[in-house]
Scaffold this motif. Structure first.
Motif, PDB file in Angstrom:
ATOM      1  N   GLY A  27      16.802 -35.302 -11.252  1.00  0.00           N
ATOM      2  CA  GLY A  27      18.126 -35.548 -11.811  1.00  0.00           C
ATOM      3  C   GLY A  27      18.359 -36.957 -12.301  1.00  0.00           C
ATOM      4  O   GLY A  27      19.500 -37.397 -12.365  1.00  0.00           O
ATOM      5  N   THR A  28      17.298 -37.697 -12.634  1.00  0.00           N
ATOM      6  CA  THR A  28      17.474 -39.073 -13.101  1.00  0.00           C
ATOM      7  C   THR A  28      18.088 -39.088 -14.492  1.00  0.00           C
ATOM      8  O   THR A  28      17.687 -38.325 -15.371  1.00  0.00           O
ATOM      9  CB  THR A  28      16.120 -39.795 -13.129  1.00  0.00           C
ATOM     10  N   MET A  29      19.087 -39.934 -14.691  1.00  0.00           N
ATOM     11  CA  MET A  29      19.778 -40.075 -15.977  1.00  0.00           C
ATOM     12  C   MET A  29      20.179 -41.529 -16.160  1.00  0.00           C
ATOM     13  O   MET A  29      20.307 -42.282 -15.192  1.00  0.00           O
ATOM     14  CB  MET A  29      21.049 -39.205 -16.026  1.00  0.00           C
ATOM     15  N   THR A  30      20.382 -41.874 -17.397  1.00  0.00           N
ATOM     16  CA  THR A  30      20.964 -43.175 -17.691  1.00  0.00           C
ATOM     17  C   THR A  30      22.476 -43.111 -17.460  1.00  0.00           C
ATOM     18  O   THR A  30      23.044 -42.041 -17.244  1.00  0.00           O
ATOM     19  CB  THR A  30      20.670 -43.577 -19.135  1.00  0.00           C
ATOM     20  N   LEU A  31      23.118 -44.285 -17.528  1.00  0.00           N
ATOM     21  CA  LEU A  31      24.559 -44.331 -17.290  1.00  0.00           C
ATOM     22  C   LEU A  31      25.312 -43.513 -18.332  1.00  0.00           C
ATOM     23  O   LEU A  31      26.229 -42.748 -17.994  1.00  0.00           O
ATOM     24  CB  LEU A  31      25.035 -45.785 -17.308  1.00  0.00           C
ATOM     25  N   ILE A  32      24.947 -43.627 -19.583  1.00  0.00           N
ATOM     26  CA  ILE A  32      25.655 -42.891 -20.630  1.00  0.00           C
ATOM     27  C   ILE A  32      25.423 -41.395 -20.493  1.00  0.00           C
ATOM     28  O   ILE A  32      26.312 -40.584 -20.760  1.00  0.00           O
ATOM     29  CB  ILE A  32      25.232 -43.408 -22.030  1.00  0.00           C
ATOM     30  N   GLU A  33      24.214 -41.003 -20.018  1.00  0.00           N
ATOM     31  CA  GLU A  33      23.957 -39.576 -19.786  1.00  0.00           C
ATOM     32  C   GLU A  33      24.796 -39.059 -18.625  1.00  0.00           C
ATOM     33  O   GLU A  33      25.253 -37.907 -18.653  1.00  0.00           O
ATOM     34  CB  GLU A  33      22.469 -39.366 -19.511  1.00  0.00           C
ATOM     35  N   VAL A  35      27.777 -40.153 -17.908  1.00  0.00           N
ATOM     36  CA  VAL A  35      29.125 -40.016 -18.467  1.00  0.00           C
ATOM     37  C   VAL A  35      29.242 -38.733 -19.267  1.00  0.00           C
ATOM     38  O   VAL A  35      30.229 -37.980 -19.145  1.00  0.00           O
ATOM     39  CB  VAL A  35      29.477 -41.241 -19.330  1.00  0.00           C
ATOM     40  N   TYR A  36      28.235 -38.443 -20.104  1.00  0.00           N
ATOM     41  CA  TYR A  36      28.242 -37.210 -20.885  1.00  0.00           C
ATOM     42  C   TYR A  36      28.202 -35.981 -19.977  1.00  0.00           C
ATOM     43  O   TYR A  36      28.884 -34.977 -20.229  1.00  0.00           O
ATOM     44  CB  TYR A  36      27.060 -37.179 -21.847  1.00  0.00           C
ATOM     45  N   ARG A  41      30.794 -31.252 -17.473  1.00  0.00           N
ATOM     46  CA  ARG A  41      31.170 -30.480 -16.291  1.00  0.00           C
ATOM     47  C   ARG A  41      32.682 -30.407 -16.136  1.00  0.00           C
ATOM     48  O   ARG A  41      33.230 -29.366 -15.737  1.00  0.00           O
ATOM     49  CB  ARG A  41      30.542 -31.105 -15.038  1.00  0.00           C
ATOM     50  N   LEU A  42      33.374 -31.494 -16.434  1.00  0.00           N
ATOM     51  CA  LEU A  42      34.832 -31.500 -16.342  1.00  0.00           C
ATOM     52  C   LEU A  42      35.445 -30.540 -17.352  1.00  0.00           C
ATOM     53  O   LEU A  42      36.417 -29.835 -17.050  1.00  0.00           O
ATOM     54  CB  LEU A  42      35.359 -32.911 -16.562  1.00  0.00           C
ATOM     55  N   ALA A  43      34.879 -30.492 -18.553  1.00  0.00           N
ATOM     56  CA  ALA A  43      35.392 -29.568 -19.570  1.00  0.00           C
ATOM     57  C   ALA A  43      35.212 -28.117 -19.125  1.00  0.00           C
ATOM     58  O   ALA A  43      36.128 -27.289 -19.270  1.00  0.00           O
ATOM     59  CB  ALA A  43      34.683 -29.819 -20.899  1.00  0.00           C
ATOM     60  N   TYR A  44      34.036 -27.791 -18.566  1.00  0.00           N
ATOM     61  CA  TYR A  44      33.814 -26.425 -18.078  1.00  0.00           C
ATOM     62  C   TYR A  44      34.770 -26.083 -16.932  1.00  0.00           C
ATOM     63  O   TYR A  44      35.298 -24.965 -16.856  1.00  0.00           O
ATOM     64  CB  TYR A  44      32.368 -26.264 -17.614  1.00  0.00           C
ATOM     65  N   TRP A 129      29.624 -29.101  -7.988  1.00  0.00           N
ATOM     66  CA  TRP A 129      28.351 -29.099  -7.279  1.00  0.00           C
ATOM     67  C   TRP A 129      27.189 -29.419  -8.216  1.00  0.00           C
ATOM     68  O   TRP A 129      26.267 -30.171  -7.846  1.00  0.00           O
ATOM     69  CB  TRP A 129      28.152 -27.752  -6.612  1.00  0.00           C
ATOM     70  N   ALA A 130      27.207 -28.866  -9.423  1.00  0.00           N
ATOM     71  CA  ALA A 130      26.117 -29.110 -10.375  1.00  0.00           C
ATOM     72  C   ALA A 130      26.047 -30.570 -10.796  1.00  0.00           C
ATOM     73  O   ALA A 130      24.976 -31.067 -11.148  1.00  0.00           O
ATOM     74  CB  ALA A 130      26.297 -28.223 -11.603  1.00  0.00           C
ATOM     75  N   PHE A 131      27.180 -31.282 -10.762  1.00  0.00           N
ATOM     76  CA  PHE A 131      27.168 -32.695 -11.110  1.00  0.00           C
ATOM     77  C   PHE A 131      26.664 -33.557  -9.950  1.00  0.00           C
ATOM     78  O   PHE A 131      25.987 -34.564 -10.169  1.00  0.00           O
ATOM     79  CB  PHE A 131      28.576 -33.141 -11.512  1.00  0.00           C
ATOM     80  N   ILE A 132      26.961 -33.160  -8.706  1.00  0.00           N
ATOM     81  CA  ILE A 132      26.611 -33.982  -7.548  1.00  0.00           C
ATOM     82  C   ILE A 132      25.212 -33.673  -7.032  1.00  0.00           C
ATOM     83  O   ILE A 132      24.474 -34.571  -6.614  1.00  0.00           O
ATOM     84  CB  ILE A 132      27.651 -33.782  -6.435  1.00  0.00           C
ATOM     85  N   ALA A 133      24.809 -32.399  -7.067  1.00  0.00           N
ATOM     86  CA  ALA A 133      23.585 -31.962  -6.392  1.00  0.00           C
ATOM     87  C   ALA A 133      22.317 -32.679  -6.836  1.00  0.00           C
ATOM     88  O   ALA A 133      21.460 -32.962  -5.993  1.00  0.00           O
ATOM     89  CB  ALA A 133      23.418 -30.450  -6.573  1.00  0.00           C
TER      90      ALA A 133
END
Length: 339
Positions: A27-33, A35-36, A41-44, A129-133
């Motif tokens: 699950g590694t992402m950059t900061l901008i990723e 945010v996206y 996830r918030l929109a869904y 959960w999908a954002f935190i896991a």
């Protein structure tokens, strides 16, 4: 010449691959990723809440088979009052009062959104959960899943208890004061707000014992501490129940306090069993005589250092050969100098 549409599709596909558990298991992402991803996830989640609100708005006035409408469920405690203490309009039966324009519409909208959020809770909880896991270890994900499951059950149990207690509380508040000088005709907005607040307060309060168990699991609270604090916890629960219950009646206060005391005692006993299990493990492994800041005497035997994987071994051998060759050439140079 590159096609802008194909480039956009390729970028979108690469973004999905980076977010996928198959291509990006850690699950590694950059900061901008991040945010996206949060925005997506918030929109869904908001779409799920919106869909649930529409369903709840419709359910407010429509019964689904044997399931009564949401409006009937909320007004049932009020309609359970004796007919001699509440006002019934001719031909209308048990109804609430609308004292402002569009009050009924706003009540139906508020209750529909609240009921819809409960109906579609698995959908928006999954987005959270999908954002935190991806940022959790497997053990942490297991604990989080258990926490969410038990939290949902406890919240539902608290709401059910509140729904069962409210009719008795209303009967006490309405029927035992005022004599024959008052008749009850509740305003819709105030009554619905009262019902929702009671359900939420009971549901949220039932999460406290689960919090105690989780803090004990991670080592923050010990059974000995909880044992010493038991009387203070019980006293604090009764004080909290006295101030938290909206109706200020003794029935809802006692119901909330007694239920919380029983659940907290269950949580303390679970903590006792957990600490006893840890103490037994410490004795078996020889940790019981160690201080908190002293390292445990692990018997650790390094493995795989002398025999690394094949690519690393060949590289290591090449490095050793090179260093050996270097030493040999230095030795020969020193011999020549001596000669």
């Amino acid at each position: 010449m590159a096609d802008p549409a194909s480039d956009k599709r390729e970028r979108r596909g690469s973004t999905r691959r980076r977010r996928s558990r198959r291509y990006n298991p850690d699950g590694t992402m950059t900061l901008i990723e991040h945010v996206y991803e949060f925005r997506r996830r918030l929109a869904y989640a908001m779409l799920a809440v919106l869909g649930g609100g529409i369903l709840g708005f419709i359910w407010f006035g429509v019964s689904v088979g044997p399931i009564p409408s949401l409006g009937d469920l909320l007004t049932a405690p009020y309609c359970a009052l004796p007919k001699d203490v509440r006002i019934e309009f001719e031909g209308r039966g048990c109804t609430l009062l609308q004292t402002q324009p569009f009050e009924a519409f706003l009540i139906q909208l508020k209750v529909g959104i609240a009921g819809g959020m409960v109906l579609v809770a698995p959908l928006w909880l999954y987005q959270l959960w999908a954002f935190i896991a991806p940022g959790l270890y497997s053990k942490e994900r297991k604990y989080a899943t258990t926490f969410v499951a038990f939290a949902s059950v406890l919240f539902a149990g608290g709401a059910v208890l509140a729904y069962l207690v409210v009719p008795t509380a209303l009967r006490f508040l309405v029927g035992n004061f005022g004599g024959d000088q008052f008749a009850t005709a509740l305003a819709g907005d105030k009554y619905i707000s009262f019902m929702l607040s009671v359900l939420v307060i009971f549901g949220v309060s039932f999460e406290f014992p689960l919090l105690v168990v989780m803090l004990n699991r991670v080592g923050v609270l010990k059974y000995e501490q909880l044992k010493r604090w038991r009387r203070g916890i019980i006293f604090g629960i009764f004080v909290f129940a006295a101030f938290a219950t909206p109706g200020n009646d003794p029935f809802s206060m006692l119901a909330l306090a007694v239920a919380l005391v029983l659940l907290c005692e269950l949580a303390i006993q679970i903590a006792r069993l957990h600490d006893r299990k840890l103490e037994r493990k410490r004795r078996e492994e020889g940790w019981d005589g160690l201080a908190d800041d002293e390292a445990a005497p692990f018997e650790y035997t390094p493995s795989g250092i002398d025999e690394p994987d094949e690519p690393e071994a060949s590289a290591s051998r090449r490095g050793k050969g090179g260093s050996a060759g270097g030493k040999g050439s230095d030795a020969s140079a020193n011999t020549d100098d001596i000669t």
